[in-house]
Design a protein around this motif. Sequence first.
Motif, PDB file in Angstrom:
ATOM      1  N   LEU A  71       0.851  -1.260  -0.123  1.00 53.38           N
ATOM      2  CA  LEU A  71      -0.014  -0.041  -0.114  1.00 53.38           C
ATOM      3  C   LEU A  71       0.879   1.236  -0.191  1.00 53.38           C
ATOM      4  O   LEU A  71       0.572   2.345  -0.596  1.00 53.38           O
ATOM      5  N   ILE A  72       1.929   1.095   0.650  1.00 48.17           N
ATOM      6  CA  ILE A  72       2.843   2.309   0.766  1.00 48.17           C
ATOM      7  C   ILE A  72       3.526   2.702  -0.776  1.00 48.17           C
ATOM      8  O   ILE A  72       3.467   3.947  -1.017  1.00 48.17           O
ATOM      9  N   LEU A  73       3.784   1.448  -1.303  1.00 50.03           N
ATOM     10  CA  LEU A  73       4.429   1.664  -2.590  1.00 50.03           C
ATOM     11  C   LEU A  73       3.368   2.263  -3.547  1.00 50.03           C
ATOM     12  O   LEU A  73       3.598   3.012  -4.568  1.00 50.03           O
ATOM     13  N   LYS A  74       2.090   1.768  -3.339  1.00 45.23           N
ATOM     14  CA  LYS A  74       0.959   2.249  -4.194  1.00 45.23           C
ATOM     15  C   LYS A  74       0.956   3.690  -4.305  1.00 45.23           C
ATOM     16  O   LYS A  74       0.647   4.574  -5.131  1.00 45.23           O
ATOM     17  N   GLU A 131       3.905   1.251  -8.989  1.00 49.12           N
ATOM     18  CA  GLU A 131       2.971   0.146  -9.059  1.00 49.12           C
ATOM     19  C   GLU A 131       3.548  -1.335  -9.342  1.00 49.12           C
ATOM     20  O   GLU A 131       2.996  -2.083  -8.562  1.00 49.12           O
ATOM     21  N   LYS A 132       4.426  -1.398 -10.048  1.00 51.88           N
ATOM     22  CA  LYS A 132       5.054  -2.762 -10.237  1.00 51.88           C
ATOM     23  C   LYS A 132       5.582  -3.502  -9.101  1.00 51.88           C
ATOM     24  O   LYS A 132       5.335  -4.610  -8.533  1.00 51.88           O
ATOM     25  N   THR A 133       6.351  -2.597  -8.213  1.00 52.35           N
ATOM     26  CA  THR A 133       6.896  -3.074  -7.085  1.00 52.35           C
ATOM     27  C   THR A 133       5.788  -3.216  -5.911  1.00 52.35           C
ATOM     28  O   THR A 133       5.832  -4.049  -4.970  1.00 52.35           O
ATOM     29  N   ALA A 134       4.821  -2.237  -5.968  1.00 50.52           N
ATOM     30  CA  ALA A 134       3.611  -2.567  -4.981  1.00 50.52           C
ATOM     31  C   ALA A 134       2.783  -3.802  -5.261  1.00 50.52           C
ATOM     32  O   ALA A 134       2.554  -4.672  -4.684  1.00 50.52           O
ATOM     33  N   VAL A 135       2.915  -4.307  -6.506  1.00 49.65           N
ATOM     34  CA  VAL A 135       2.107  -5.632  -7.038  1.00 49.65           C
ATOM     35  C   VAL A 135       2.837  -6.741  -6.495  1.00 49.65           C
ATOM     36  O   VAL A 135       2.411  -7.594  -5.897  1.00 49.65           O
ATOM     37  N   GLU A 136       4.252  -6.550  -6.736  1.00 51.44           N
ATOM     38  CA  GLU A 136       5.310  -7.637  -6.377  1.00 51.44           C
ATOM     39  C   GLU A 136       4.971  -7.803  -4.540  1.00 51.44           C
ATOM     40  O   GLU A 136       4.750  -8.929  -4.069  1.00 51.44           O
ATOM     41  N   ALA A 137       4.856  -6.800  -3.875  1.00 52.36           N
ATOM     42  CA  ALA A 137       4.673  -6.895  -2.482  1.00 52.36           C
ATOM     43  C   ALA A 137       3.607  -7.435  -2.047  1.00 52.36           C
ATOM     44  O   ALA A 137       3.289  -8.419  -1.250  1.00 52.36           O
ATOM     45  N   TYR A 141      -6.483  -8.159  -2.235  1.00 51.12           N
ATOM     46  CA  TYR A 141      -6.898  -8.468  -3.688  1.00 51.12           C
ATOM     47  C   TYR A 141      -7.477  -7.231  -4.038  1.00 51.12           C
ATOM     48  O   TYR A 141      -7.289  -6.949  -5.448  1.00 51.12           O
ATOM     49  N   TYR A 142      -8.158  -6.164  -3.229  1.00 49.11           N
ATOM     50  CA  TYR A 142      -8.901  -5.163  -4.004  1.00 49.11           C
ATOM     51  C   TYR A 142      -7.966  -4.065  -4.477  1.00 49.11           C
ATOM     52  O   TYR A 142      -7.929  -3.671  -5.464  1.00 49.11           O
ATOM     53  N   PHE A 143      -6.742  -3.822  -3.563  1.00 49.47           N
ATOM     54  CA  PHE A 143      -5.800  -3.074  -3.856  1.00 49.47           C
ATOM     55  C   PHE A 143      -4.991  -3.521  -5.102  1.00 49.47           C
ATOM     56  O   PHE A 143      -4.639  -2.796  -5.854  1.00 49.47           O
ATOM     57  N   LEU A 144      -4.753  -4.903  -5.203  1.00 52.11           N
ATOM     58  CA  LEU A 144      -4.346  -5.464  -6.382  1.00 52.11           C
ATOM     59  C   LEU A 144      -4.795  -5.254  -7.474  1.00 52.11           C
ATOM     60  O   LEU A 144      -4.370  -4.981  -8.639  1.00 52.11           O
ATOM     61  N   GLY A 145      -6.239  -5.346  -7.452  1.00 50.04           N
ATOM     62  CA  GLY A 145      -7.421  -4.943  -8.796  1.00 50.04           C
ATOM     63  C   GLY A 145      -6.802  -3.576  -9.051  1.00 50.04           C
ATOM     64  O   GLY A 145      -6.938  -3.361 -10.273  1.00 50.04           O
ATOM     65  N   GLN A 146      -6.901  -2.680  -7.725  1.00 52.71           N
ATOM     66  CA  GLN A 146      -6.662  -1.248  -8.619  1.00 52.71           C
ATOM     67  C   GLN A 146      -5.127  -0.994  -9.420  1.00 52.71           C
ATOM     68  O   GLN A 146      -5.082  -0.413 -10.416  1.00 52.71           O
ATOM     69  N   LEU A 147      -4.100  -2.076  -8.813  1.00 50.49           N
ATOM     70  CA  LEU A 147      -3.017  -1.687  -9.384  1.00 50.49           C
ATOM     71  C   LEU A 147      -2.893  -2.141 -10.642  1.00 50.49           C
ATOM     72  O   LEU A 147      -2.220  -1.416 -11.718  1.00 50.49           O
ATOM     73  N   TYR A 148      -3.512  -3.495 -10.953  1.00 49.92           N
ATOM     74  CA  TYR A 148      -3.637  -3.956 -12.155  1.00 49.92           C
ATOM     75  C   TYR A 148      -4.369  -3.108 -13.335  1.00 49.92           C
ATOM     76  O   TYR A 148      -3.950  -3.086 -14.549  1.00 49.92           O
ATOM     77  N   PHE A 149      -5.428  -2.448 -12.761  1.00 45.89           N
ATOM     78  CA  PHE A 149      -6.096  -1.913 -13.676  1.00 45.89           C
ATOM     79  C   PHE A 149      -5.405  -0.454 -14.004  1.00 45.89           C
ATOM     80  O   PHE A 149      -5.486  -0.097 -15.202  1.00 45.89           O
ATOM     81  N   TYR A 197     -10.383  -8.441  -8.314  1.00 45.90           N
ATOM     82  CA  TYR A 197     -11.673  -7.732  -7.733  1.00 45.90           C
ATOM     83  C   TYR A 197     -12.622  -9.134  -7.475  1.00 45.90           C
ATOM     84  O   TYR A 197     -13.464  -9.136  -6.203  1.00 45.90           O
ATOM     85  N   GLN A 198     -12.398 -10.110  -8.166  1.00 48.02           N
ATOM     86  CA  GLN A 198     -13.536 -11.177  -8.276  1.00 48.02           C
ATOM     87  C   GLN A 198     -13.018 -11.837  -6.759  1.00 48.02           C
ATOM     88  O   GLN A 198     -13.779 -12.416  -5.919  1.00 48.02           O
ATOM     89  N   ARG A 199     -11.675 -12.189  -6.690  1.00 47.62           N
ATOM     90  CA  ARG A 199     -11.249 -12.882  -5.517  1.00 47.62           C
ATOM     91  C   ARG A 199     -11.380 -12.078  -4.358  1.00 47.62           C
ATOM     92  O   ARG A 199     -11.879 -12.559  -3.195  1.00 47.62           O
TER      93      ARG A 199
END
Length: 698
Positions: A155-158, A163-169, A184-192, A204-206
């Motif tokens: 979340l801090i990296l976001k 974004e990419k390092t946030a996804v990895e974390a 999973y919600y914040f991961l959805g935001q990052l991928y979007f 988002y589904q997960r």
Amino acid sequence: MRLVLPDNLLRRWALPRKVFILLFLFSLVLFLSPLNVITGREGTTGGGKEEEFSAAVSLYYQGDLQGSLAKFRQLVRTYPACEKTRFNLVLLLRETGEFAEALEHLAVLVKEHPAKTEYSLAYTVTAYLAGKARQALEHTRLLPETAETLFWQGLILKDLHREKTAVEALEKSLALEPYQPMAYYFLGQLYFDLADYEKARASYQRALSQESNMTMAFYPLAVSYLQLDEFSTAYNLLQRAEASLPWNQKIKEERQALERSHPYLVQERRQEERQRREAMTPPAVEPAPAREGIAEVRIGLAEAIREVQVKTGDSFRLTQNDRLLASGPPQTILHFRQVDGGVEVLKEADGSLLVKAAGPLVLSYENPAATSAVFNIEFGRGYFWAGREDRIYRGQLEFLPRACGLTVVNRLNVEEYLYSVVPAEMPASWPAAALEAQAVAARTYTFANMGRYASRGFDLLSSVLSAAYPGVKSETSATRAAVDATRGQILTYNGRPISAVYSANSAGFTESSREVWNFDHPYLQAVPDKNLPPEIAGGYMAPAELAAWLNSRLPTHSSHPSYSGRAAYRWRLWMPREELEALLGQGEKLGRILSITTAGRGPSGRVKKVLVKGTAGEYSVSGDQIRSRLGGLRSNLFIVEPKIGADGLPEFFLFTGGGWGHGVGMCQSGAAGMAAAGYSCREILNHYYPGAVLTTKY
């Protein structure tokens, strides 16, 4: 694996129960988040006066948050070496959004106790909530890589737009702990944001599969489908989102825009509805035994509607004041609609007029096994489970013309009504003693509330505002057996049916009706779970103890893994500030929300009042309304903290809570847990409704 042990097994242990509890709580400290600092109540204030600490806690429960803060500040100045007092002050400062001072105290704790990673993590989280992402990231170097620390790092990296390092974390965090709906919600935001809409949709589904109450994910999930050109699915999701979040104009506008650009979606929906009506065959059901003498109840199914389609399950009669107006064969689709203050009934097959009446109409059958199918019934509006479906009902249907539209009422006897209510309120697979306790509680509530909505033409609603009543589809043999086994049994106090309220999960500690609804019933008191440790069962926990409890899953009857979902017993919900502003609907009178603080708690820790401060004014919400007014919170048992955004205003409010429902009366998960431990229906009812008497009404 969660360790859940029934009373009778604990009694067999050579190890005393109190020793077991102490060992469990000690181990708990090793695994909980930065809030999870379990502290004792006696002799832990670093030589300070316990009465001063208790006075600070008392002010917190009385609703004087500023007074409690002042008292804790004084204690910290007097006893600077006391960890417990300083950390309790930190938690109150986080609630009020006074992050700078909170960070100062956490810096002291980190310096004096460098080996305690919980303080370092608390510092990291507090800096993140304060909107100081770079400061928070620097502090993560002091932390081990755990699911919790990696979540916050993501979340801090976001926030830092990495974004990419946030996804990895976040992915590393989920690999360590798969159950993290917010991750999973914040991961959805990052991928979007990275334009990977397939992965955004999957995330988002997960999130929703783990936490169905996460209404904030409904709209972005629909938009992900739009980006993938899957318009039919996006359309269905937008309709669901609109039903759950009717105050959100953006969702409504998106749905309308989609209908304009893709008009075939509306046509497909109408065609599908017609096909459902034609294919439906309302089934015959088994009537309750010895139906004579059982009271009738009137359930409001729908109000203020212009029209509704019904399919008959047997040869039917349309009457007004017991006067026959029309009749017809089984499997007839009837179209009821309001006209000129009356009711008009058409045959859908050819559109011919069957009846036109100035007053109420009743659809009935001579065959007591006959049912009616009512199509496209709206349910749960404003809740995460909102939607529309076709439902089948026993008994008679009454259509009342009103100025605002038709009211549809289902009239049937109480026992057959309970055949649907019991499995709708409690899973049919749960132990028989719990199902029987549910049947008694629901029957009692029904008799205690007869005529409650008489001015609207019925006794009870078909929603959770009275009791969930979806009709015949929910009935099962196990729950019919529970209703039949307790036939006519109700709970009374001073010879009258009690208000036998119940909720899905009490979080291990029920609350008194006085604290939730401001009226006192001797049989609706705050009742701790039988397996709850005594230091918690005593109630009135300090802020750090309350936070630790809400971040743990103690082995109680209410947390039994077979009868308590993870998101029911303990939960976290991040509510966007803008969504809360729309939901509260105060507009310019409130302005943009600056803070949300609690003002008083009951013995179980449930919030009695919430104060919302905005740029233009203030707003307060009290009692059971808190849950719905603040965006569908699962319960009033929570702590709340703001997360500051780039503009200096709260971006989110983070709610950490426990339980599902108002928490008064019987805990349904707890009843199942008690039943699994060998308690009888009567023992379960005695526990949750102390002083009530089990009585046979007929």
